[in-house]
Each structure stands twice: as structure tokens, then as C-alpha cells.
Design a protein around this motif. Structure first.
Motif, PDB file in Angstrom:
ATOM      1  N   THR A 298     -41.356   1.097  12.837  1.00  0.00           N
ATOM      2  CA  THR A 298     -40.131   0.307  12.689  1.00  0.00           C
ATOM      3  C   THR A 298     -39.014   1.135  12.066  1.00  0.00           C
ATOM      4  OG1 THR A 298     -41.517  -1.638  12.371  1.00  0.00           O
ATOM      5  CG2 THR A 298     -39.203  -1.839  11.782  1.00  0.00           C
ATOM      6  N   TYR A 299     -39.373   1.974  11.091  1.00  0.00           N
ATOM      7  CA  TYR A 299     -38.364   2.798  10.433  1.00  0.00           C
ATOM      8  C   TYR A 299     -37.770   3.795  11.420  1.00  0.00           C
ATOM      9  CZ  TYR A 299     -36.153   5.361   6.606  1.00  0.00           C
ATOM     10  OH  TYR A 299     -35.234   5.945   5.759  1.00  0.00           O
ATOM     11  N   LYS A 300     -38.629   4.374  12.276  1.00  0.00           N
ATOM     12  CA  LYS A 300     -38.106   5.297  13.280  1.00  0.00           C
ATOM     13  C   LYS A 300     -37.243   4.574  14.311  1.00  0.00           C
ATOM     14  CE  LYS A 300     -41.551   8.998  13.163  1.00  0.00           C
ATOM     15  NZ  LYS A 300     -42.548   9.752  13.957  1.00  0.00           N
ATOM     16  N   ALA A 301     -37.652   3.348  14.670  1.00  0.00           N
ATOM     17  CA  ALA A 301     -36.844   2.584  15.626  1.00  0.00           C
ATOM     18  C   ALA A 301     -35.461   2.290  15.070  1.00  0.00           C
ATOM     19  CB  ALA A 301     -37.555   1.291  15.989  1.00  0.00           C
ATOM     20  N   GLY A 302     -35.367   2.115  13.742  1.00  0.00           N
ATOM     21  CA  GLY A 302     -34.070   1.871  13.136  1.00  0.00           C
ATOM     22  C   GLY A 302     -33.112   3.028  13.282  1.00  0.00           C
ATOM     23  N   ILE A 303     -33.660   4.260  13.411  1.00  0.00           N
ATOM     24  CA  ILE A 303     -32.789   5.427  13.560  1.00  0.00           C
ATOM     25  C   ILE A 303     -32.087   5.416  14.910  1.00  0.00           C
ATOM     26  CG2 ILE A 303     -32.781   7.966  13.559  1.00  0.00           C
ATOM     27  CD1 ILE A 303     -35.178   7.875  11.723  1.00  0.00           C
ATOM     28  N   LEU A 304     -32.663   4.723  15.906  1.00  0.00           N
ATOM     29  CA  LEU A 304     -31.998   4.611  17.203  1.00  0.00           C
ATOM     30  C   LEU A 304     -30.630   3.952  17.075  1.00  0.00           C
ATOM     31  CD1 LEU A 304     -34.982   3.413  19.426  1.00  0.00           C
ATOM     32  CD2 LEU A 304     -33.954   5.681  19.397  1.00  0.00           C
ATOM     33  N   PHE A 305     -30.502   3.008  16.147  1.00  0.00           N
ATOM     34  CA  PHE A 305     -29.255   2.252  15.994  1.00  0.00           C
ATOM     35  C   PHE A 305     -28.483   2.635  14.728  1.00  0.00           C
ATOM     36  CE2 PHE A 305     -32.550  -0.371  17.973  1.00  0.00           C
ATOM     37  CZ  PHE A 305     -31.978  -0.589  19.219  1.00  0.00           C
ATOM     38  N   ASP A 306     -29.139   3.374  13.827  1.00  0.00           N
ATOM     39  CA  ASP A 306     -28.523   3.691  12.541  1.00  0.00           C
ATOM     40  C   ASP A 306     -28.555   5.196  12.349  1.00  0.00           C
ATOM     41  OD1 ASP A 306     -27.495   3.742  10.036  1.00  0.00           O
ATOM     42  OD2 ASP A 306     -29.133   2.672   9.060  1.00  0.00           O
ATOM     43  N   ASN A 307     -27.545   5.877  12.881  1.00  0.00           N
ATOM     44  CA  ASN A 307     -27.433   7.323  12.697  1.00  0.00           C
ATOM     45  C   ASN A 307     -25.968   7.696  12.621  1.00  0.00           C
ATOM     46  OD1 ASN A 307     -26.551   8.014  15.613  1.00  0.00           O
ATOM     47  ND2 ASN A 307     -28.478   6.882  15.932  1.00  0.00           N
TER      48      ASN A 307
END
Length: 888
Positions: free
Chosen positions: A340-349
């Protein structure tokens, strides 16, 4: 003396007929929109249905008042000079009566002058090229978007019609084609809207009131033949305008082609053509936004592998034991949210910051260039200065107004509603709107509580898989539930907005539409955006800390999920935005077909047609062959409900891709795909499934432009706050420059420690998100970061607003070439009207385009001598009030 003067000396050629769609088309198939004499054209159709008994075929249960009003209305139409022919279709239980109306030449001329129709003076060479066509042409590259649409409508210089100047207008020697079909429809609708059928003081005037009273079941102009192409292959030039629109616009194979907007305007009018022009312009501008958003998303995928904090989370093991997320939950390891934390990087970078700035400036630039495009189209379509100075009162207003008052413009006695009473009703309507908005917020609170309770119930289940994913499952379920609630409340409020707007007693139709659109938008804005706004700006802000949690109705306030609130916001946007688009497209594709099928099935038991003259019954041979008369075939189509729902869907989408683009870089891509489908669905509805609407003029898209400007300003502030307070961009930037440039230890930096967390009577230590010390007090770097976040919001919105203002100043609303053309036309009209000279005499001989900018040496002269500028002795000056300008 004035009426006997000559307008403009010019040559009228047969091939330049105004009513003709093509210059040299082959012989057209015989027109079926005619009376029984095969010569009189059908301009409008009135329909009513009556029940009948099966024994003697006499009508039973017919309202006597309706019969009286109908007979009086038809009698008045005859007095107005309209030709009528009645057709009756007998069914098992119903008699369907069609009244075919036609306006003779004298009636057309009278009302054309009365409503100021514009007719042609001269053909203008005015090519309509988009910026992409111009760029590809300049680069000498083939254009894959262009298509060869047959019979392009011509452009003309026009002026207001005057019967006594008829010989001087282009195409006046062909009376059958002089007025376009759409202009004939306008004249017929004007007559139908003015004709009384009872007491004028009681508002018993016009076809709209008769339709609302169910005296007539339908009133519509006819389509120009069938939309299907003929079975034997014929030259494209011999196709009707409706067939051209179907084959070159409404078919799915045309998805990558330019829209034939001139043809759309010629068939449906300026208002509908401007909608499709705006939709195509908006879709084209979504292409760069979707490409950049997809690029940012791909950058996020690359960062998933190389991000240092993500590696720390995945490799932490049992190092970070997190506090329970609910009162009955247990401790959990931070490493369990690795995916989930890695998936958040898709939208939060870091790319989302650039995308937010780009989309904010994109929205400003898009609106500015749309103004330029709209001004070009409105000038080309002869509606750049369209104003309804003498707009008639609405039929409902006429019927319900308690008093009359003399109109200061026309001097006519008109119905009047006191302004103080209207203000009180408007104020009451605002209170109803506030109540509905409170209802939306109550539904939002109910969904929040439902999400919290559902996550607890799922966590308590015996299934370990569901227990570990309780928060995610509850979040997705609540998003779907929220979408269903939104769609349900939308239907309820739209009906309520109709009632409120009618109750407010607005005098004109334009004012009524503006107020209705404003009400619907305010409610839909709150309805669609309340849940994303809560997740983006409020969720996780008022949770508290271990030992001092805040509650709502006894339930602990929601905290952001494991991957952060931005991931949940992206999920909410995808469910609401994409789900709404899918549902709307399915509805637009299936529901019209179901309604049309039911209408055809309801009319299928046709027994015979009864002629009006002798009561003679004839077998319905055309029905046996599957070919219906045009008026009956169009009666089976659906009523065109206007453009409100179409505009509203696109404007809500515009808000999603601008206000919340920082949370979902793929939103422009989904919008682009949806709009490609939307253009063809809407085109198919208008060409194949809707009855032909009466042409309406429009100068622009109306109140929707200020609404989108409001959304654009809201988007700037929203993206600034999203990046500053919801995204991890600024905390990472602060840590990079104050602690460690490699972001090593960033995860531990964002987690606070609680040493006295009590669970089942035992005290232990655990970690939670926040910048607090062991006593729960804020640490100094919390205030440092807060100052940076506030400064970022201020700088972001000031920079974007400043650049947007520069764009507004640098991009004029009217293109330079359009301004030159307008000035040139005014100059030509002034010289022609002042000196009675031919329009072509104002150009140099041999110059084809009046806007030609070919350079000449100073002092050089054209090869041929300029004609004498003195007016011919047998002509007189033209009155100054006659106007001339270009039109297609």
C-alpha cells in the motif's frame, strides 16, 4: 421612398442559391416531407392522441376543453395563413392525429422580416481551419484527422431580410430554396408560440402551453429523410444533410476525425453546434494534459522501486509496532503496509507538484483560447452580436402572472409579476437549497460512520484475509455507496430545482435557464465534491493521539489509511468519476434505445390510415413494407431534452480533473477516453434517436463559462492545499534539507511514540503518525513544517494567479484575423450602403479574398484601373440602419 430603394447592386446566380446545401449535387431523391399533393413542403407537425371504442371508432373520454382549445388553435393558424393537412392513424385503442403545417411564401416573407432573419448578399471565401490543420499544412504533413465531408455549407455576407429588396438577395429567383429549412422551422415556431387559443389574459397562448396542458402530445419539425445511407452506392454529394452527419460524424469510425461543425450548425442550429464545438475543443485540449499525467504516473512507477522510505517500510520487519486503529483492534507492524505504501507513491511524488501547476495554468489557458475559438465561430455563424431585446415572456409566466404592465421597449401590455414577491420566492428557494446541501452533508457523515462501523465488523470476522484488509474493503464499499447516494440525490434535486425555478416566476426563458443551471450546479458541486473534499482536507486532521482520541457520535474519528489520505482520495476519485462516466454512458447508450423500442412497440398495432377529406380508409401498405411516413417515423423518436445534462456532466468532469488532479494524475486520461465516447454517443442521439429540435441561436455557451472560471480559481487553491497538507512532498523536502538528503530515516521521523497505550489492561509502547513528543505535545519541527506549508500555499496560488493573469492579458478574446475581418466587413458595408456600390467594387480587381495581405511596393498601382467610385445615376442611397456581415 426608403422602401423603394435598391439595396446593393450585385449579380444573383442560380448556383449560389442560399437554400441549397450543395453547389452541383446530383439529383436528390424525391422529398417525402410533403403534403398529399407531392409539392407543398411540411414545415411542422402537431400530434395528439385520443382513445376510441373498437365498435364505432368514435372518440370516448376526450376532454371537451382540450378539444375546444385544439380546434380554436388550428382555426387561428389557418387565419395566420398556414396550410394544413390532417392524417389520422387508427390503432387498436388509440387514434393518433397528425396535423401537417406549411408556411406559404407570403407568410415566410412577413415573419422573416418580423423576426429579423438574415439572408445572403454575397458568397465569402472563408475557410475554417483549426490550429492543428494550420500547423500540419505549414509543415506540409498529411493530416490524419481531416475528412472530406461532401456539400460543405457556403459562407455569405448577410443582412436582415426585407421583402421589397428581394431581387437583390442571393438566390431570390428560387423561392422554394431561398429560406433554409431551419429558417422555415423558426418562422413556424414563432407563429405557433404567438397564436392564442383562448383568453389571452389567462395566458392561453402558444404551443408550449398546449403541450404542458396535454392538449397536443407532440410538436416538432421533421428530419430531412432517413439517416441510413441508401443500399445502392450513390455519389456522396447526393446524400441528404442528415445522412452526411450520420456517415461523417455520428458513426464510431469517425472517432479520430474533425467534427463537421458547419454541417451540424446548418442542421441543428448554433446552440447545439456550439456545444459540440466546445466539447471537441475541450477533448483536444485534454490530450496534452493526459500525456503529462500519464508521464507523471510512470515516474511514480519508477520511484516505487528506488524510493528510500518505501524500502525502509518494507524492510522494517518488527521495528515499528503501530498503535491499534480502533478500540477493539490489535497492534500491527508497519511493514505489513509495504504494498500500500508503494502504491501511494504512484499518486504522491514530486511530479504531482509540476502536474498541479501545469493543470492550473492549463485550465486558464484553455478557457482563454476557447473564448477566441468561440468568437471566431460566432462571427462565422452570424451570431456574434446576438441579443434578444424583445424576448417573449415564458408561457408559464404568462399564465400565472397576477397583473399586467406596459413593456417600456415594445409598448405592449405584458404580464407582470411584482419584484418583491419574486425576491421572497427566490429567498425561499435559497433556503430549500441550503436544506438540500445539509442533507448531502448528513449523508456524508452517515457514510463516514458506516465506513468506521463496517471496518470494525470486518475486522471482527473470523477470516484472516478480510481482517487484514478491513480498512481497504470498508473504504471501497463506502465509495461505491457514496456514488449510489450521489446519483440518487442528483435525480431528486434536479426535479426539485425545476419546481423551484418555475415557482420563482422568471419572465424570460434565458433567465429561467440561467437560474435553473445555477441551482443544479450549486447542488451538484456539493453533492459530487463533498466526499473528496472531506478526504483531502479533513480526514485524519482531528484524530487526536493515544490516550486522547477525538470521537464523533461515540465512534473514534477516522484516520488516513496506511498509504496516506492521497491514496484514498485517488481511490475515491476513480470510483466516483470513472463510475459516474460508465453509468452515464451506459444510460445514454441503452435507455434511449429502450424508450425508442417501447415507443415503436406501443405504436406497432397500426390498422389503417384515415384520410381527412372523405373519411376513406386505406390499407397501410407502407407499414407492411417497413416504411413509415416521415411524420409518423419522427413521432416514434424521443423528445430532445436540451443540453443541460450534457453540459453538467462535462463541467463536473472538468472539476474533477482540475480540483483534484494532484491526487490522481490519470484523471485527464480517463476524461479523454470518456469524451471520445461521449461525442459519438451525443451525435448518435441527435441524428438517429431524437426528434429534430427547433433551431436556437446562441452567442456562446452561456453561464457555463463563468462556472468553469469559478472551478479554475477553486482548483488553484485546492491543489496548493493538497500538495502542502495532504501530500508528503513538503515533509520529504523539509527532511531532505534539514536532516538527510538521502531521506534515510524519514519513516522514523514521521512516526511519534506512545509509551502508555493501554490495551486489555496492559500498558505498552507503540508508534503512530504525527510530530508529537511522548506527552502528546507538538514538536518544534511541526511548527517549522506548518510555516513552510502555509508559505507554499500563498506562493503557489500567487504565482499561478499571476501567470494566469498574464495569459489572460496576452491572449485576446477575439483573434486578430477576426477583428480585421469584422472591420473589413463594416468598411465594405459602409461604402456599399453609403454609395450604392457593388460589394466587389471595394476590392482591387482580381483580388479573390477581401482579407488578402499580399504586399505591394509603396506607390505601385494595380494592373487594372479602379472603377469609378461615383454611384450609378439610377440608384439611391441606402438607409444607414441596414446591416451586413458574414455568415455561413
Amino acid at each position: 421612398m426608403e422602401d423603394s430603394t435598391t439595396l446593393i447592386v450585385m449579380e444573383t446566380k442560380q448556383e449560389n442559391s442560399y437554400g441549397s446545401i450543395t453547389m452541383s449535387a446530383p439529383v436528390q431523391p424525391p422529398d417525402r416531407n410533403v403534403f398529399s399533393d407531392r409539392a407543398t413542403r411540411v414545415d411542422y407537425v402537431l400530434v395528439w392522441e385520443e382513445p376510441r371504442s373498437s365498435q364505432n371508432e368514435q372518440s370516448v373520454g376526450v376532454n371537451p376543453a382540450h378539444r375546444k382549445w385544439r380546434e380554436e388553435f388550428l382555426r387561428k393558424l389557418k387565419l395566420c395563413g398556414l396550410l394544413q393537412e390532417q392524417k389520422t392513424v387508427l390503432q387498436t385503442k388509440t387514434r393518433i392525429c397528425f396535423v401537417l403545417l406549411s408556411a406559404p411564401w407570403s407568410v415566410l416573407c412577413y415573419y422573416a422580416e418580423d423576426i429579423s432573419l438574415r439572408v445572403p448578399l454575397q458568397v465569402v471565401n472563408s475557410p475554417n481551419m483549426s490550429w492543428s490543420e494550420q500547423v500540419l499544412s505549414w509543415l506540409s504533413l498529411p493530416n490524419p484527422l481531416s475528412q472530406d465531408v461532401p456539400n460543405p455549407p457556403l459562407c455569405y455576407y448577410t443582412c436582415q431580410f426585407r421583402p421589397n429588396k428581394l431581387p437583390r438577395f442571393l438566390g431570390s429567383d428560387h423561392k422554394e430554396t431561398f429560406f433554409k429549412t431551419t429558417q422555415r422551422h423558426q418562422v413556424l415556431y414563432e407563429i405557433l408560440a404567438r397564436t392564442p387559443y383562448g383568453s389571452v389574459n389567462k395566458g392561453q397562448v402558444g404551443i408550449d402551453r398546449l403541450l404542458s396542458e396535454q392538449v397536443f402530445t407532440a410538436a416538432y419539425p421533421l428530419h430531412e429523410g432517413a439517416f441510413q445511407l441508401p443500399a445502392p452506392p450513390l455519389p456522396p454529394q447526393s446524400s441528404s444533410l442528415r445522412q452526411i452527419l450520420y456517415s461523417h460524424w455520428a458513426r464510431w469510425s469517425c472517432w479520430r476525425r474533425y467534427q463537421p461543425l458547419d454541417h451540424v450548425r446548418d442542421y441543428f442550429g448554433e446552440k447545439i453546434a456550439l456545444y459540440f464545438a466546445w466539447l471537441g475543443f475541450y477533448t483536444a485540449w485534454l490530450l496534452p494534459a493526459s500525456l503529462l499525467g500519464t508521464l507523471v504516473f510512470m515516474v511514480g512507477i519508477c520511484l516505487m522501486v528506488t524510493d528510500v522510505p518505501a524500502k525502509e517500510v518494507c524492510d522494517s520487519g518488527d521495528d515499528f509496532v503501530m498503535c491499534p486503529t480502533c478500540n477493539i483492534c490489535s497492534f500491527w507492524n508497519y511493514s505489513s503496509i509495504c504494498v500500500t505504501y508503494k502504491a501511494g507513491i504512484l499518486f504522491d511524488n514530486g511530479g504531482t507538484v509540476f502536474l498541479s501547476v501545469f493543470m492550473s495554468l492549463w485550465a486558464v489557458t484553455f478557457l482563454e483560447y476557447w473564448k477566441r475559438s468561440c468568437s471566431s465561430l460566432s462571427h462565422r455563424w452570424n451570431c456574434s452580436d446576438f441579443e434578444e431585446n424583445e424576448e417573449r415572456p415564458r408561457p408559464e409566466f404568462t399564465a400565472m402572472a397576477p397583473m399586467t404592465m406596459r413593456n417600456p421597449v415594445t409598448g405592449a401590455e405584458e404580464p407582470y409579476f411584482p419584484e418583491n414577491k419574486r425576491f421572497n420566492r427566490t429567498l425561499s428557494g435559497c433556503m430549500v437549497i441550503i436544506i438540500m446541501i445539509v442533507l448531502v452533508l448528513m449523508c456524508l457523515i452517515a457514510i463516514i460512520l458506516c465506513r468506521s462501523i463496517l471496518s470494525i465488523l470486518i475486522y471482527k470476522s473470523s477470516n484472516s484475509f478480510f481482517s487484514l484488509s478491513a480498512g481497504r474493503i470498508a473504504s471501497i464499499t463506502s465509495s461505491v455507496l457514496n456514488l449510489l447516494v450521489i446519483l440518487m440525490l442528483s435525480r431528486v434535486y434536479t426535479a426539485l430545482a425545476h419546481m423551484l425555478t418555475r415557482w420563482e416566476m422568471h419572465r424570460t426563458q434565458s433567465k429561467y435557464e440561467d437560474m435553473f443551471i445555477l441551482k443544479v450546479f450549486i447542488f451538484q458541486f456539493v453533492n459530487f465534491y463533498s466526499s473528496p473534499v472531506y478526504i483531502a482536507f479533513f480526514k485524519g486532521r482531528f484524530v487526536g493521539y493515544p490516550g486522547n482520541y477525538n470521537t464523533l457520535f461515540g465512534v473514534r474519528n477516522e484516520d488516513c489509511g496506511a498509504g496516506g489520505c492521497l491514496v484514498e482520495l485517488a481511490q475515491e476519485l476513480l470510483v466516483i468519476m470513472v463510475g459516474k462516466q460508465l453509468i452515464n454512458n451506459i444510460q445514454e447508450f441503452i435507455i434511449p434505445k429502450l424508450k425508442s423500442w417501447w415507443q415503436k412497440r406501443r405504436m406497432s398495432p397500426v390498422q389503417r390510415e384515415v384520410k381527412e377529406d372523405g373519411g376513406e380508409e386505406a390499407q397501410w401498405e407502407q407499414h407492411q413494407q417497413g416504411e413509415l411516413p416521415p411524420w409518423e417515423a419522427d413521432y416514434q423518436l424521443l423528445v430532445c431534452e436540451g443540453l443541460l445534462s450534457e453540459y453538467l456532466e462535462m463541467v463536473i468532469q472538468f472539476g474533477f480533473i482540475t480540483i483534484f488532479v494532484a491526487a490522481c494524475p490519470l484523471a485527464p486520461l480517463f476524461a479523454l477516453i470518456n469524451n471520445w465516447v461521449e461525442i459519438r454517443l451525443d451525435a448518435q442521439k441527435f441524428v438517429t434517436e431524437y426528434r429534430r429540435p427547433v433551431v436556437e441561436q446562441a452567442q456562446d455557451i452561456g453561464i457555463w463559462l463563468p462556472i468553469m472560471q469559478f472551478i479554475t480559481h477553486t482548483a488553484v487553491l485546492s491543489n496548493a492545499i493538497l500538495i502542502a497538507f495532504t501530500s508528503s512532498f513538503l515533509p520529504r523536502l523539509y527532511y531532505r534539507y534539514s536532516r538527510d538528503s538521502s531521506l534515510s530515516g524519514f519513516v522514523n521521523f514521521t512516526l511519534a511514540t506512545s509509551h502508555n497505550y493501554t490495551l486489555q489492561g496492559k500498558s505498552t509502547s507503540c508508534r503512530y503518525q504525527g510530530f508529537r513528543d511522548e506527552q502528546g505535545q507538538y514538536l518544534p519541527h511541526f511548527f517549522h513544517l506548518l510555516a513552510i506549508q502555509l508559505a507554499f500555499v500563498i506562493i503557489f496560488e500567487h504565482v499561478v494567479f499571476f501567470i494566469g493573469r498574464l495569459i489572460d492579458m496576452m491572449v485576446p478574446d477575439v483573434p486578430e484575423e477576426v477583428e480585421i475581418k469584422i472591420k473589413r466587413e463594416h468598411y465594405m458595408a459602409k461604402r456599399a450602403l453609403a454609395e450604392n456600390r457593388t460589394v466587389t467594387d471595394t476590392m482591387f480587381p482580381g483580388e479573390q479574398d477581401p482579407l488578402s495581405r499580399s504586399l505591394r511596393q509603396r506607390g505601385s498601382r494595380p494592373s487594372q484601373p479602379i472603377q469609378d467610385e461615383s454611384p450609378p445615376p439610377n440608384l439611391k442611397k441606402i438607409p444607414e440602419e441596414t446591416d451586413s456581415r458574414g455568415s455561413c
